[in-house]
Design a protein around this motif. Structure first.
Motif, PDB file in Angstrom:
ATOM      1  N   VAL A  72       9.486   3.132  -3.251  1.00  0.00           N
ATOM      2  CA  VAL A  72       8.137   2.657  -2.934  1.00  0.00           C
ATOM      3  C   VAL A  72       7.404   2.404  -4.255  1.00  0.00           C
ATOM      4  N   GLU A  73       7.357   1.147  -4.643  1.00  0.00           N
ATOM      5  CA  GLU A  73       6.746   0.767  -5.922  1.00  0.00           C
ATOM      6  C   GLU A  73       5.239   1.009  -5.939  1.00  0.00           C
ATOM      7  N   GLU A  74       4.738   1.344  -7.091  1.00  0.00           N
ATOM      8  CA  GLU A  74       3.289   1.470  -7.286  1.00  0.00           C
ATOM      9  C   GLU A  74       2.783   0.196  -7.951  1.00  0.00           C
ATOM     10  N   TYR A  79       0.116  -4.496  -1.958  1.00  0.00           N
ATOM     11  CA  TYR A  79      -0.616  -3.821  -0.883  1.00  0.00           C
ATOM     12  C   TYR A  79      -2.038  -4.359  -0.732  1.00  0.00           C
ATOM     13  N   ARG A  80      -2.550  -4.319   0.485  1.00  0.00           N
ATOM     14  CA  ARG A  80      -3.948  -4.662   0.744  1.00  0.00           C
ATOM     15  C   ARG A  80      -4.863  -3.485   0.417  1.00  0.00           C
ATOM     16  N   HIS A  81      -4.428  -2.282   0.795  1.00  0.00           N
ATOM     17  CA  HIS A  81      -5.236  -1.073   0.592  1.00  0.00           C
ATOM     18  C   HIS A  81      -5.085  -0.600  -0.855  1.00  0.00           C
ATOM     19  N   THR A  82      -6.058  -0.944  -1.688  1.00  0.00           N
ATOM     20  CA  THR A  82      -6.013  -0.557  -3.106  1.00  0.00           C
ATOM     21  C   THR A  82      -7.297   0.120  -3.561  1.00  0.00           C
ATOM     22  N   ASP A  87      -1.896   4.274  -6.753  1.00  0.00           N
ATOM     23  CA  ASP A  87      -0.913   5.209  -6.209  1.00  0.00           C
ATOM     24  C   ASP A  87      -1.200   5.613  -4.767  1.00  0.00           C
ATOM     25  N   ASP A  88      -2.348   5.193  -4.205  1.00  0.00           N
ATOM     26  CA  ASP A  88      -2.734   5.670  -2.881  1.00  0.00           C
ATOM     27  C   ASP A  88      -1.888   5.073  -1.758  1.00  0.00           C
ATOM     28  N   MET A  89      -1.784   3.768  -1.677  1.00  0.00           N
ATOM     29  CA  MET A  89      -0.982   3.179  -0.597  1.00  0.00           C
ATOM     30  C   MET A  89       0.483   3.573  -0.710  1.00  0.00           C
ATOM     31  N   PRO A  90       1.083   3.564  -1.900  1.00  0.00           N
ATOM     32  CA  PRO A  90       2.451   4.076  -2.004  1.00  0.00           C
ATOM     33  C   PRO A  90       2.562   5.535  -1.524  1.00  0.00           C
ATOM     34  N   ALA A  91       1.525   6.341  -1.777  1.00  0.00           N
ATOM     35  CA  ALA A  91       1.531   7.730  -1.305  1.00  0.00           C
ATOM     36  C   ALA A  91       1.547   7.786   0.214  1.00  0.00           C
TER      37      ALA A  91
END
Length: 140
Positions: A72-74, A79-82, A87-91
């Motif tokens: 899961v790349e950072e 991602y839309r949710h940034t 690191d949040d959406m990958p988390a």
């Protein structure tokens, strides 16, 4: 006669990685006086998770961390949710691929784990956090 006990552990993380807390669970189980039953362990967060994993060879933990970083790349462009950082959406994704709750049998007042098994909090964010883990035990 069946009885129930519940508590919440506060676990401080130092950032991404696996943090074993098996001893805290075993200690609490023994304090309850319940000898036979089932414990549910629940992580109350969407960017951290739980796992049971080998606790004898530290390379296992390092390999898991490396694998999830590759899986899961950072990369914010993915991602839309940034809004909460790169690191949040990958988390959130890593947490959805693992478990937020575990159910473990209890025998003789202890969680029944294999010889090399430990209970881990898997922190998926870079910054330190204080995570809440609720334990619920039912048994006799």
């Amino acid at each position: 006669m069946l009885s129930q006990h519940q508590t919440t552990l506060g676990i401080a993380t130092t950032g991404q990685g696996l943090l074993e807390f098996t001893d805290q669970v075993q200690s609490w189980l023994q304090q309850t006086g319940i000898k036979t039953g089932q414990v549910t362990i629940y992580c109350r967060h969407t960017s951290a998770s739980l796992t049971i994993q080998e606790n004898a060879d530290p390379d296992v933990v390092l390999d898991l961390e490396t694998f999830f970083a590759r899986l899961v790349e950072e990369n914010p462009s993915l991602y839309r949710h940034t809004a909460e950082g790169p690191d949040d959406m990958p988390a959130h994704i890593r947490a959805s691929l693992t478990d937020v709750s575990l159910t473990i049998p209890v025998t003789n007042g202890r969680a029944v784990l294999g010889t090399w098994q430990g209970i881990y909090l898997f922190e998926h964010r870079h910054a330190p956090h204080r995570r809440q883990i609720t334990l619920h035990l039912i048994g006799e």
